[in-house]
Design an enzyme around this catalytic site. Sequence first.
Site, PDB file in Angstrom:
ATOM      1  N   CYS A  33      33.006  71.530  52.132  1.00  0.00           N
ATOM      2  CA  CYS A  33      33.231  72.303  50.904  1.00  0.00           C
ATOM      3  C   CYS A  33      33.763  73.695  51.234  1.00  0.00           C
ATOM      4  O   CYS A  33      33.014  74.565  51.664  1.00  0.00           O
ATOM      5  CB  CYS A  33      31.949  72.396  50.095  1.00  0.00           C
ATOM      6  SG  CYS A  33      32.149  73.351  48.577  1.00  0.00           S
ATOM      7  N   CYS A  88      32.329  76.490  49.063  1.00  0.00           N
ATOM      8  CA  CYS A  88      30.961  76.876  49.435  1.00  0.00           C
ATOM      9  C   CYS A  88      30.954  77.688  50.736  1.00  0.00           C
ATOM     10  O   CYS A  88      30.233  78.677  50.846  1.00  0.00           O
ATOM     11  CB  CYS A  88      30.082  75.651  49.669  1.00  0.00           C
ATOM     12  SG  CYS A  88      30.295  74.308  48.514  1.00  0.00           S
ATOM     13  N   ASP A  89      31.707  77.250  51.718  1.00  0.00           N
ATOM     14  CA  ASP A  89      31.524  77.769  53.082  1.00  0.00           C
ATOM     15  C   ASP A  89      32.704  78.544  53.650  1.00  0.00           C
ATOM     16  O   ASP A  89      32.595  79.107  54.748  1.00  0.00           O
ATOM     17  CB  ASP A  89      31.205  76.593  54.032  1.00  0.00           C
ATOM     18  CG  ASP A  89      29.893  75.922  53.661  1.00  0.00           C
ATOM     19  OD1 ASP A  89      29.001  76.622  53.151  1.00  0.00           O
ATOM     20  OD2 ASP A  89      29.760  74.706  53.862  1.00  0.00           O
TER      21      ASP A  89
END
Length: 311
Positions: A136, A139-140
Site C-alpha cells: 500500500c 499507507c507506507d
Amino acid sequence: MTDTRHSKILILGAGPAGYTAALYAARADLRPIVLAGPEPGGQLTTTTEVENFPGYPKGVTGPEMMEHLREQAERFGTEVIYDLANEVDLSQRPFRVVGDSGVYTADALIVATGASAKYMGLPSEQRLRNKGVTACATCDGAFFRNQHVAVIGGGDTAMEEAQYLTRMCASVHLIHRRDSFRASKVMQARTLENPKITVHWNRTVKEVLGDDGVTGLLLQDTTGGADERLDVTGMFLAIGHEPNSKPFAGKLDMDEAGYIKIARPGSTYTSVPGVFVCGDVADKVYRQAVTAAGTGCMAAIDAERWLAEHS
Ligand code: NDP
C-alpha cells in the site's frame, strides 16, 4: 451440541468497517455481535505506522488503532466473538451463519470481511513484509522519502502507486512480467511520461534481498536473459487484491472479481434485503481505513432503518 446465538445485527469482519458499523449499531441499542474472522483487526494489523487516519496527529500503529476501535465498539455493548464464518444461509430470515465454534442467526447482516492484497509467495518477500515490503503506497510511501523503490505489477493500481510514490521517492522502478501493461491507456501514458519512473519490462522478482530491511531485488528476465540486481529499499506489491467474499458466492451479487455489488447507489444495500456491505469487500478503488470506516457507519445506519421498517 453447537451453541446458537441470535442478534439483531451480526457483523462479519473486525476491520475499520466492521468495528465502525458495530459502534453505530451498539449506540443504537442493537447489541451487535461481531465475528472477528481469520484476521481480527483486518489489514491494518499487518501495517506498522498509520499516519493518514484523521485524529492521530502523531500517527498510531495499525494494531493499536484496531484496539481502540474494538474498545470503542465494546464500550456501547458490542460483543466480539473470535470465530470464523464458514457458511452463510441468506435464503430466509433470520439469516444463519455457521462458524467454527458456533451458529449465529441475525435479523440483519453486515458484511465487512475486507480484502487481502495478493503477494507473490516468495519466502524472502514474506520475511521482509513490513520491513520494506508492503502492498500500500498510500499507507507506507511516506516512510520511503528520498529513497529508491520498486512497484510490482502492470495494472491500474501499479500505475497509480508508482505515480504516487514519485512525489516522495527519489526514483520508482516499475517491474512488470510482460512487455505491455493491462492498465488503462491514460494511466499508462502518465506512467511512461513520468521521468522518475523506469519501467523494467519482462521481469519478475526472483528474490527480495536484505536481512532486516530490503536492500535490493534479484530480477529474473522472463524472456530468458540473465538475472540482474536492482538496488532499492522498498518493494510495493500491486498485483491485485482479493475480496474476502467466497462464502457469499452465488448468494449476493458480485462483479467478476468477487467484489460485492451495491444494489442501490449511495447506500450499502446488497442484492439481498437485510444484508448490507461495507469496506474493502465492496471497494476496489479507494481501499482506505477511513473510507472503510465511513461505509461501516453507513451500513449500520442502513441496517438500523431497515430493521425499524421490517420488524
Ligand atoms: P489487475 O488485476 O488489473 O492487475 C494486476 C497486475 O499484476 C497485472 O499487470 C498482472 O500481470 C500483475 N500480476 C498478477 N500476478 C502477478 C504475479 N504473481 N507476479 C507478477 N505480476 C503479477 O489489478 P489492479 O489492482 O491493478 O486493478 C484491479 C481493478 O481495479 C482493475 O479493474 C482496475 O482497472 C481497477 N482500478 C481502477 C483504478 C482507477 O480507475 N483509478 C485504480 C486502481 C484499480 P499481467 O498483466 O501479466 O496479468
